[in-house]
Write an enzyme that holds these catalytic residues in place. Structure first.
Site, PDB file in Angstrom:
ATOM      1  N   LYS B  87       0.831  -1.212   0.000  1.00 29.18           N
ATOM      2  CA  LYS B  87       0.000   0.000   0.000  1.00 29.18           C
ATOM      3  C   LYS B  87       0.863   1.257   0.000  1.00 29.18           C
ATOM      4  O   LYS B  87       0.471   2.292  -0.537  1.00 29.18           O
ATOM      5  CB  LYS B  87      -0.894  -0.030   1.240  1.00 29.18           C
ATOM      6  CG  LYS B  87      -1.975   1.034   1.277  1.00 29.18           C
ATOM      7  CD  LYS B  87      -2.880   0.800   2.468  1.00 29.18           C
ATOM      8  CE  LYS B  87      -4.001   1.807   2.560  1.00 29.18           C
ATOM      9  NZ  LYS B  87      -4.916   1.482   3.678  1.00 29.18           N
ATOM     10  N   GLU B 186     -11.238   5.836   4.979  1.00 27.36           N
ATOM     11  CA  GLU B 186     -11.244   4.939   6.132  1.00 27.36           C
ATOM     12  C   GLU B 186     -11.854   5.566   7.378  1.00 27.36           C
ATOM     13  O   GLU B 186     -12.691   4.939   8.034  1.00 27.36           O
ATOM     14  CB  GLU B 186      -9.816   4.427   6.395  1.00 27.36           C
ATOM     15  CG  GLU B 186      -9.402   3.401   5.347  1.00 27.36           C
ATOM     16  CD  GLU B 186      -7.903   3.223   5.209  1.00 27.36           C
ATOM     17  OE1 GLU B 186      -7.157   3.725   6.075  1.00 27.36           O
ATOM     18  OE2 GLU B 186      -7.484   2.576   4.233  1.00 27.36           O
ATOM     19  N   ASP B 208      -6.891   7.692  13.175  1.00 27.55           N
ATOM     20  CA  ASP B 208      -6.666   6.410  12.506  1.00 27.55           C
ATOM     21  C   ASP B 208      -5.177   6.229  12.219  1.00 27.55           C
ATOM     22  O   ASP B 208      -4.642   6.817  11.285  1.00 27.55           O
ATOM     23  CB  ASP B 208      -7.488   6.381  11.210  1.00 27.55           C
ATOM     24  CG  ASP B 208      -7.327   5.082  10.425  1.00 27.55           C
ATOM     25  OD1 ASP B 208      -6.489   4.245  10.814  1.00 27.55           O
ATOM     26  OD2 ASP B 208      -8.032   4.916   9.418  1.00 27.55           O
TER      27      ASP B 208
END
Lengths: 178, 624
Positions: B87, B186, B208
């Site tokens: 990623k 997200e 996050d």
């Protein structure tokens, strides 16, 4: 009734064209329009409806951004009346205002290097916001009159507010950098 | 199946079969898939009951790649062919990858379109292909569990992902054979999972910290509307950095030179991660390094030393938190709840820091690893049409400003960061030379004033401008950002009407041709006849369109259409219905286009009627 894409932002939000506006009411209308038009609401709609929902939502978002801030709202109202504020091209300003701005910029530079930087930045921030508030009130006044002189004054106010808003942003950025 | 779709004109359609849709959290370290079943969203485990799929892919010569635990188990023994944390490479150029530097043990080769390729036993692979392997594995898991083909998927991305990173993620979905309904941020997904769970109202901060990315988002929840006020973050900051810091420390202590031994680096990373997990509980842990000569170094890593290593990394989350509050126009005391998301928020040190920044104890009731996939599943269920009347609505923002290069290497911003999407904005520019017939347009993303400090997204040219004196040509550049946060740009010279447009793509992405080629080359597709696939896709689309038009006619046909207008639409409806029963994909496509044309005016009237519906009869006090 006129098609949505031809409505001005006030008409889109079902509001009278004017500077005075209840931002809480605007936010409610914004959310209701989003509920109706957002692409997620049209995920199962026909092709043309999905395309329109995207275009309309983009316009709703742009309209909300424009109407909720006094500076953008004032500039937009002037544009609706055919008055361009020309911030990019027309640099002529009231000399007194420019002197005041130069002084404020100098105190920003001093604050930056100063030992009690936090305190000085806070003072500058409150001074800037006071000047902005005063001009916002004056802008409401000028825009409620329709004669050429009050529009000229409104244009000047918007242009000055643009300067002040930029200064306020720079002060905030410095405050945040700590 | 086809029989179900037939209904008399004007009659409302039969309730369609429930469509299968999933939410996928494509994470740096682990990935998950979730689905709404019987009204409850939950993640789907594999055969052995494991919900997390390690985001690790191992490439083998002449065999299918292995994904997940199997790949992770051999990562340290086969580092060059085992790709982890891919990623971090999504939407990145070779230069970025070099900057990520010694951390990555792979061998890179430049690709045709700026996107680097990793050299493996199975040949060169792009980060998009590696991600597609992970997605394909989750798709298989979901289809096996749910017992049918997926109609679509929502894939989550860090809110702070730029356009290239988003595009790369969407391409990976396409490559995996998924119908990507939406890229969802997200933190927004996490807010959905929490907000719906607790029927909450007020302002939420979502902190996050995952394996490789950090996001902080501020949302306002109001009667089912989730409005993102602002988002900030760092798309290269996470638990991985802590692992690297610990591994570097271990290797330094053991005096091992990693450039001579990539295996040592990989093993140290693995052991560092174990030590990090242990220190979430214990006050100290034993670590060891096997040197290339076979001798062993071992020592104690205490909580104090550990914190000294990771604190600087955690501290990097504080500035984005300050910025997001300012951008949202609120202070920390306005925040009603803080939600922690991402595996790294399990660390006590991270929780302490988040609590200190916002001055309140964060919520952690939903498993921080699973909450994002669960929120994505809820959104997928709505977007696929299973819950058309659901009251939930997500209003998200673009994380980074978009602009174009102007004279002197400066950036003119066209769309400001934290603008709610979808959004379209136009700006006019003039020609600067006499007789100028072309204009190069360089699209960039970022907050800085200099082009060189921003991210280059794409370059394109507007040609064929009629020669005019300098300053006379007016070029209007329009930026359109869709609900996925993806940008398309068009430019038009206003006096002549000469136009040019691009879907922003090239700088670090794959071209459409490359994706098509990869699709054709991939094993899954080779097994399938592409013509049969095209026909099936067109049939599915025809069913969708038929359903939509019939529902629209049933709702508003009588009120908004004259008899002859309605007849015209119904003619196209029957024509498409007949084509749908046949086997000619191209003619079905034409039939869909014809029905779209026939319903254009009807759509516009329905939208116009919608505006009075939206604003009618509501008083302010009803909503407060």
């Amino acid at each position: 009734m006129r098609a949505i894409v031809e409505k001005n932002y006030f008409e889109l939000f079902g509001l009278p064209v004017g500077f005075d506006l209840d931002t809480a009411d605007l936010a409610v209308r914004y959310r209701e329009l989003q509920r109706q038009f957002h692409p997620d609401r049209h995920a199962s709609s026909t092709g043309p409806e999905r395309l329109l929902s995207l275009q309309i939502t983009a316009r709703i978002n742009q309209g909300f951004q424009t109407l909720k801030e006094p500076l953008a709202r004032g500039r937009y109202l002037l544009a609706l009346r055919g008055v361009n504020t020309d911030e990019e091209t027309d640099t002529s300003m009231d000399p007194d205002f420019l002197v005041e701005q130069m002084e404020m910029r100098e105190s920003l530079d001093e604050a930056r290097q100063s030992a009690n930087r936090g305190e000085r930045l806070a003072r500058l921030a409150s001074e800037t916001s006071k000047l902005l508030r005063a001009r916002t009130d004056a802008l409401a006044e000028s825009l409620s009159g329709g004669n050429p002189e009050s529009l000229r004054r409104a244009r000047e106010l918007v242009r000055e507010m643009q300067f002040l808003a930029k200064l306020a942003r720079e002060v905030e950025e410095l405050e945040e950098a700590g | 199946m086809a029989l179900l779709q037939i209904s008399e004109p004007g009659q409302s359609t039969a309730p369609h079969q429930r469509r299968l849709a999933v939410g996928i959290d494509l994470g740096t370290t682990n990935s998950l898939v979730a689905c709404v079943r019987s009204g409850i969203a939950d993640t789907l485990p594999d055969d052995e009951g494991r919900h997390l799929l390690p985001s690790v892919v191992r490439y083998l010569a002449g065999a299918d790649a292995s994904v997940g635990e199997a790949a992770l188990a051999v990562a340290a023994d086969d580092p060059l062919n085992t790709v982890a944390s891919v990623k971090r490479l999504m939407g990145r150029g070779l230069d970025d990858v070099k900057r990520l530097g010694g951390a990555l043990p792979y061998e890179f080769a430049p690709g045709d379109s700026g996107m680097p390729r990793i050299r493996t036993a199975a040949g060169l692979v792009s980060p998009v292909e590696v991600s597609a392997e992970i997605l394909r594995s989750l798709k298989r898991r979901a289809e096996a569990t749910l017992g049918g083909e997926l109609s679509g998927a929502v894939i989550t991305v860090p809110a702070y992902f730029d356009d290239s990173q988003r595009q790369a993620t969407k391409d990976a979905g396409r490559l995996a054979g998924l119908n990507v309904l939406r890229l969802l941020n997200e933190p927004t997904a996490a807010a959905v999972a929490y907000g719906l769970d607790q029927k909450a109202e007020g302002i939420f901060a979502i902190y996050d910290l995952g394996g490789g990315t950090f996001d902080i988002s501020i949302l306002r929840l109001n009667r089912g509307v989730f409005e993102v006020l602002a988002t900030a973050g760092d798309s290269a900051l996470g638990g991985d950095d802590m692992d690297h810091a610990i591994a570097d420390w271990m290797l330094r202590q053991a005096s091992v030179d990693v450039s001579a031994d990539p295996y040592a680096a990989r093993r140290a990373l693995r052991d560092a991660r174990v030590a990090k997990h242990a220190l979430s509980q214990a006050a100290e842990t034993l670590v060891r390094v096997i040197r290339p000569d076979g001798s062993i170094w071992q020592g104690l890593l205490t909580r104090g030393e550990f914190e000294a290593l990771v604190d600087p990394i955690i501290e990097r989350t504080v500035a984005p938190c300050r910025r997001v509050l300012r951008d949202a126009g609120i202070t920390a005391s306005d925040v009603s709840e803080v939600v922690l998301v991402g595996g790294s928020t399990r660390m006590p040190r991270v929780r302490e820091r988040a609590a200190a920044v916002f001055g309140r104890t964060p919520l952690t009731d939903i498993d921080p690893d699973r909450v994002v996939a669960i929120g994505a599943a809820i959104q997928a269920d709505i977007l696929v049409g299973n819950k058309p009347s659901d009251e939930m609505l997500l209003l998200d923002v673009i994380p980074l400003s978009l602009g174009i290069e102007i004279m002197g290497g400066m950036v003119e911003k066209i769309i400001a960061r934290n603008s709610t999407i979808p959004i379209a904005k136009a700006q006019d520019f003039t020609t600067f030379k006499d007789g100028q017939t072309a204009m190069a347009i360089h699209v960039v993303q970022g907050e800085r004033e200099l082009v060189s400090d921003c991210r280059s997204l794409a370059r394109f040219e507007l040609r064929g401008i009629p020669p005019m004196v300098a300053g006379a040509g007016r070029i209007r550049v329009t930026f359109q950002v869709d609900a996925d946060g993806l940008l398309s740009v068009s430019a038009q010279e206003q006096t002549s009407g000469v136009a040019s447009s691009v879907t922003v793509k090239p700088s670090y992405g794959l071209s459409d041709d490359e994706i098509e080629r990869m699709l054709r080359d991939s094993i899954a597709y080779a097994r399938e006849d592409s013509a049969a696939r095209d026909l099936r896709e067109q049939q599915v689309e025809a069913d969708r369109v038929l359903d939509a038009v019939e529902a629209a006619l049933a709702a508003d046909g009588a009120a908004l259409l004259s008899a002859s207008e309605r007849q015209e639409i119904e003619q196209e409806l029957s024509r498409l219905r007949a084509l749908r029963a046949g086997a000619d994909a191209a003619r079905i496509r034409e039939g869909i286009a014809a029905l779209d044309r026939a319903t254009r005016e009807f759509a516009a009237r329905r939208m116009d009627a919608g505006i009075s519906k939206a604003l009618s009869g509501h008083r302010l006090d009803e909503f407060n």
